[in-house]
Enzyme design. Structure first.
Site, PDB file in Angstrom:
ATOM      1  N   GLU A 136      50.030  27.535  12.965  1.00 15.49           N
ATOM      2  CA  GLU A 136      49.256  26.954  11.787  1.00 15.49           C
ATOM      3  C   GLU A 136      48.035  26.665  11.831  1.00 15.49           C
ATOM      4  O   GLU A 136      47.863  25.487  12.872  1.00 15.49           O
ATOM      5  CB  GLU A 136      50.363  25.920  10.917  1.00 15.49           C
ATOM      6  N   CYS A 140      52.779  30.967  -8.580  1.00 13.68           N
ATOM      7  CA  CYS A 140      53.179  30.052  -9.679  1.00 13.68           C
ATOM      8  C   CYS A 140      52.466  30.817 -11.120  1.00 13.68           C
ATOM      9  O   CYS A 140      51.363  30.415 -11.590  1.00 13.68           O
ATOM     10  CB  CYS A 140      52.629  28.856  -9.828  1.00 13.68           C
ATOM     11  N   ASP A 150      55.080  33.509  -0.214  1.00 11.31           N
ATOM     12  CA  ASP A 150      54.077  34.319  -1.091  1.00 11.31           C
ATOM     13  C   ASP A 150      53.761  35.472  -0.488  1.00 11.31           C
ATOM     14  O   ASP A 150      53.249  36.424  -1.011  1.00 11.31           O
ATOM     15  CB  ASP A 150      52.672  33.423  -1.440  1.00 11.31           C
ATOM     16  N   ALA A 174      59.888  26.989  -5.548  1.00 12.15           N
ATOM     17  CA  ALA A 174      61.319  27.172  -5.904  1.00 12.15           C
ATOM     18  C   ALA A 174      61.902  28.274  -5.362  1.00 12.15           C
ATOM     19  O   ALA A 174      63.152  28.325  -4.893  1.00 12.15           O
ATOM     20  CB  ALA A 174      61.328  27.288  -7.587  1.00 12.15           C
ATOM     21  N   CYS A 228      59.957  27.940 -12.684  1.00 13.08           N
ATOM     22  CA  CYS A 228      58.468  27.597 -13.011  1.00 13.08           C
ATOM     23  C   CYS A 228      58.651  26.202 -13.949  1.00 13.08           C
ATOM     24  O   CYS A 228      59.153  26.378 -15.295  1.00 13.08           O
ATOM     25  CB  CYS A 228      58.029  28.734 -13.792  1.00 13.08           C
TER      26      CYS A 228
HETATM   27  P1  FAD Z   1      51.986  28.081   1.484  1.00 16.57           P
HETATM   28  O1  FAD Z   1      52.617  26.953   1.083  1.00 16.57           O
HETATM   29  O2  FAD Z   1      50.396  28.384   0.824  1.00 16.57           O
HETATM   30  O3  FAD Z   1      51.650  28.068   3.083  1.00 16.57           O
HETATM   31  C1  FAD Z   1      50.993  28.913   4.013  1.00 16.57           C
HETATM   32  C2  FAD Z   1      50.687  28.571   5.042  1.00 16.57           C
HETATM   33  O4  FAD Z   1      50.297  29.470   6.030  1.00 16.57           O
HETATM   34  C3  FAD Z   1      49.346  27.601   4.996  1.00 16.57           C
HETATM   35  O5  FAD Z   1      49.668  26.302   5.576  1.00 16.57           O
HETATM   36  C4  FAD Z   1      48.153  28.191   5.634  1.00 16.57           C
HETATM   37  O6  FAD Z   1      47.262  27.032   6.235  1.00 16.57           O
HETATM   38  C5  FAD Z   1      48.883  29.089   6.514  1.00 16.57           C
HETATM   39  N1  FAD Z   1      48.250  30.173   7.166  1.00 16.57           N
HETATM   40  C6  FAD Z   1      47.340  30.824   6.332  1.00 16.57           C
HETATM   41  N2  FAD Z   1      46.726  32.037   7.097  1.00 16.57           N
HETATM   42  C7  FAD Z   1      47.452  31.827   8.244  1.00 16.57           C
HETATM   43  C8  FAD Z   1      47.234  32.502   9.567  1.00 16.57           C
HETATM   44  N3  FAD Z   1      46.355  33.758   9.550  1.00 16.57           N
HETATM   45  N4  FAD Z   1      48.110  32.074  10.660  1.00 16.57           N
HETATM   46  C9  FAD Z   1      48.785  31.137  10.609  1.00 16.57           C
HETATM   47  N5  FAD Z   1      49.014  30.617   9.298  1.00 16.57           N
HETATM   48  C10 FAD Z   1      48.315  30.792   8.359  1.00 16.57           C
HETATM   49  N6  FAD Z   1      55.489  26.549  -6.884  1.00 16.57           N
HETATM   50  C11 FAD Z   1      56.620  25.975  -7.834  1.00 16.57           C
HETATM   51  O7  FAD Z   1      57.832  26.192  -7.312  1.00 16.57           O
HETATM   52  N7  FAD Z   1      56.429  25.433  -8.761  1.00 16.57           N
HETATM   53  C12 FAD Z   1      55.238  25.086  -9.300  1.00 16.57           C
HETATM   54  O8  FAD Z   1      55.250  24.256 -10.348  1.00 16.57           O
HETATM   55  C13 FAD Z   1      54.054  25.548  -8.468  1.00 16.57           C
HETATM   56  N8  FAD Z   1      52.993  25.400  -9.278  1.00 16.57           N
HETATM   57  C14 FAD Z   1      51.916  25.794  -8.444  1.00 16.57           C
HETATM   58  C15 FAD Z   1      50.510  25.320  -9.099  1.00 16.57           C
HETATM   59  C16 FAD Z   1      49.354  25.473  -8.333  1.00 16.57           C
HETATM   60  C17 FAD Z   1      47.951  25.484  -8.965  1.00 16.57           C
HETATM   61  C18 FAD Z   1      49.491  26.556  -7.139  1.00 16.57           C
HETATM   62  C19 FAD Z   1      48.332  26.919  -6.491  1.00 16.57           C
HETATM   63  C20 FAD Z   1      50.982  26.857  -6.613  1.00 16.57           C
HETATM   64  C21 FAD Z   1      51.990  26.423  -7.304  1.00 16.57           C
HETATM   65  N9  FAD Z   1      53.284  26.867  -6.880  1.00 16.57           N
HETATM   66  C22 FAD Z   1      54.307  26.341  -7.648  1.00 16.57           C
HETATM   67  C23 FAD Z   1      53.455  27.885  -5.806  1.00 16.57           C
HETATM   68  C24 FAD Z   1      53.794  27.316  -4.458  1.00 16.57           C
HETATM   69  O9  FAD Z   1      52.839  26.534  -4.089  1.00 16.57           O
HETATM   70  C25 FAD Z   1      53.698  28.377  -3.580  1.00 16.57           C
HETATM   71  O10 FAD Z   1      54.621  29.668  -3.970  1.00 16.57           O
HETATM   72  C26 FAD Z   1      54.350  28.105  -2.169  1.00 16.57           C
HETATM   73  O11 FAD Z   1      53.379  27.054  -1.386  1.00 16.57           O
HETATM   74  C27 FAD Z   1      54.651  29.138  -1.003  1.00 16.57           C
HETATM   75  O12 FAD Z   1      54.935  28.737   0.011  1.00 16.57           O
HETATM   76  P2  FAD Z   1      54.371  29.656   1.493  1.00 16.57           P
HETATM   77  O13 FAD Z   1      54.854  28.797   2.524  1.00 16.57           O
HETATM   78  O14 FAD Z   1      54.557  31.090   1.355  1.00 16.57           O
HETATM   79  O15 FAD Z   1      52.654  29.498   1.350  1.00 16.57           O
END
Ligand code: FAD
Length: 402
Positions: free
Chosen positions: A37, A163, A300, A311, A343
């Site tokens: 990370e 989202c 994501d 969620a 959502c």
């Molecule tokens: P992230 O939480 O984005 O984490 C990805 C991580 O990977 C980051 O820490 C990043 O630094 C790291 N990374 C990136 N590239 C690399 C790499 N090459 N090597 C190693 N690490 C890397 N969800 C809900 O459930 N309810 C809501 O109301 C909601 N509202 C939202 C509103 C907004 C404006 C946004 C932007 C998002 C919202 N979401 C909501 C969505 C939610 O935030 C994401 O779906 C969630 O964070 C996904 O988790 P993740 O771990 O897949 O990605």
């Protein structure tokens, strides 16, 4: 080839998905766990909608990454750049080669700011913002509260985004503020959506249609922003059904960029070669890679066809961990994810409805509807969004307890 370091289990990405999986694996007694990370801060992104709407401070959406990293996890403070699935080696931007036996891939989604001509430049001008980045979310509130008359445009791109409700939630928060200020009648509000209705599930679409009508929002369905002229402050919107384009002069615009898998994932052997969006190709129920059984993906960057939300991550993390533990002992990956996502749709500055659903695209309520009907706008749901869900995120989800 010889790797410079090795971890039996390696996680790529320390966001919502990576940290909650790491915490669960540690609770299950897994040792020799590495997590790649690059960021020093961890963001609770769902709060950015409220930051942009002037309902929460930006600082409450972040904590130092070191504070959320589970004890006993080896944090590699670097960015993964390539994955060699034949030799089971991840290489980082800093040149470190990390061998693995089991891999969990969750580096999030990529914001494609250059995908629409003029969009990247437009967000640097004083009239345009986006809640999709930490830096820009406070600007959204600045431009909303400064507007007293004119045209406000809110856009959502085609294709999967994180989202899917966020592009319209900020429009409702803005309208409610302008209504409170007595200026809503002087503002034309245009909401541009690529979808044929306000939500993919009729029960929620019907409620949202009433909300949009209450604020007299001009909803352009099956439509997309295709170009921005930041100097002239004009947004070109196409109606995908008729093919007609409309050139809208704006005084405020909230943009949501098109999104796709990170470019390095697209180019990796983990991507689905038939999917141009390039997400990690997993079985949608087990979240196990379809070609590499020692690889899992969630959040994501996963190609499972659920709504990309935190969620969903909450329900996916226990499935990934259970299946990973099975694979480690030679058992098949049997635990199934049902596509649950939710959502929290903020429809006013003190009201929210909670859309919960799964792969069947039918409502999937957590609360018994007879007791708490979260399918209609409710004040208690607002408090859940503003205070309850962040508390649950920091204290339970990231600790592998929810
Ligand atoms: P992230 O939480 O984005 O984490 C990805 C991580 O990977 C980051 O820490 C990043 O630094 C790291 N990374 C990136 N590239 C690399 C790499 N090459 N090597 C190693 N690490 C890397 N969800 C809900 O459930 N309810 C809501 O109301 C909601 N509202 C939202 C509103 C907004 C404006 C946004 C932007 C998002 C919202 N979401 C909501 C969505 C939610 O935030 C994401 O779906 C969630 O964070 C996904 O988790 P993740 O771990 O897949 O990605």
């Amino acid at each position: 080839m010889v790797a410079t370091t090795h971890h039996t289990t390696l996680i790529i990405g320390g966001g919502s998905a990576g940290v909650s999986v790491a915490a669960r694996l540690r609770r299950a007694g897994i040792t020799d766990l590495g997590l790649v990370e690059p960021a020093d801060t961890h963001c609770y992104q769902p709060l950015w909608t409220l930051v942009g709407g002037g309902c929460a401070p930006l600082a409450s959406s972040v904590r130092p990454q070191a504070c959320v990293m589970p004890a006993g996890v080896a944090w590699v403070r670097d960015r993964a750049e390539t994955i060699d699935t034949d030799n089971q080696v991840v290489t980082t931007a800093g040149g470190t080669r990390i061998g693995y036996e089991y891999l969990v891939v969750c580096p999030g989604i990529q914001l494609d700011w250059t995908a629409i001509p003029g969009m990247g430049e437009a967000v640097t001008t004083p009239w345009v913002s986006s809640n999709y980045t930490y830096e820009l979310a406070p600007k959204t509130w600045e431009i909303i509260r400064s507007l007293r008359s004119g045209t406000a445009v809110f856009t959502m791109p085609a294709g999967p985004i994180k989202c899917g409700g966020a592009p319209q939630k900020i429009a409702y928060l803005a309208c409610d503020y302008w209504r409170q200020q007595g200026v809503l009648d002087d503002i034309r509000v245009v909401l541009v959506l690529p979808t044929p209705s306000l939500f993919g599930i009729r029960e929620f679409a019907d409620v949202l249609a009433k909300v949009a009508a209450r604020y007299r929002i001009e909803v352009r369905v099956s439509s997309e922003l295709i170009e921005v002229d930041p100097d002239a402050r004009r947004a070109v919107v196409i109606d995908r059904v008729t093919g007609a384009t409309d050139d809208i002069a704006y005084d405020l615009m909230h943009l949501v960029p098109p999104q796709s898998a990170p470019d390095w994932i697209k180019k990796s052997p983990l991507a689905d070669p038939t999917d141009p969006a390039g997400y990690v190709c997993v079985d949608k129920h087990t979240l196990q890679h379809t070609r590499y059984p020692n690889v899992f993906s969630l959040g994501d960057s996963s190609g499972s066809p659920n709504a990309k939300t935190g969620a969903a991550v909450r329900k996916q993390a226990p499935v990934v961990v259970a299946n990973l533990l099975s694979v480690m002992t030679g058992q098949p990956a049997a635990r199934q994810y049902d596509g649950y996502a939710s959502c929290p749709l903020t429809t006013a500055r003190n009201k929210m409805l909670l859309a919960e659903f799964d792969y069947s695209m039918r409502p999937h309520p957590t609360f018994p509807p007879r007791l708490v009907n979260a399918q209609k706008e409710r004040r208690d749901m607002w408090y859940l969004k503003r205070y309850g869900l962040p508390l649950m995120y920091w204290n339970l989800l990231l600790k592998g307890l929810a």
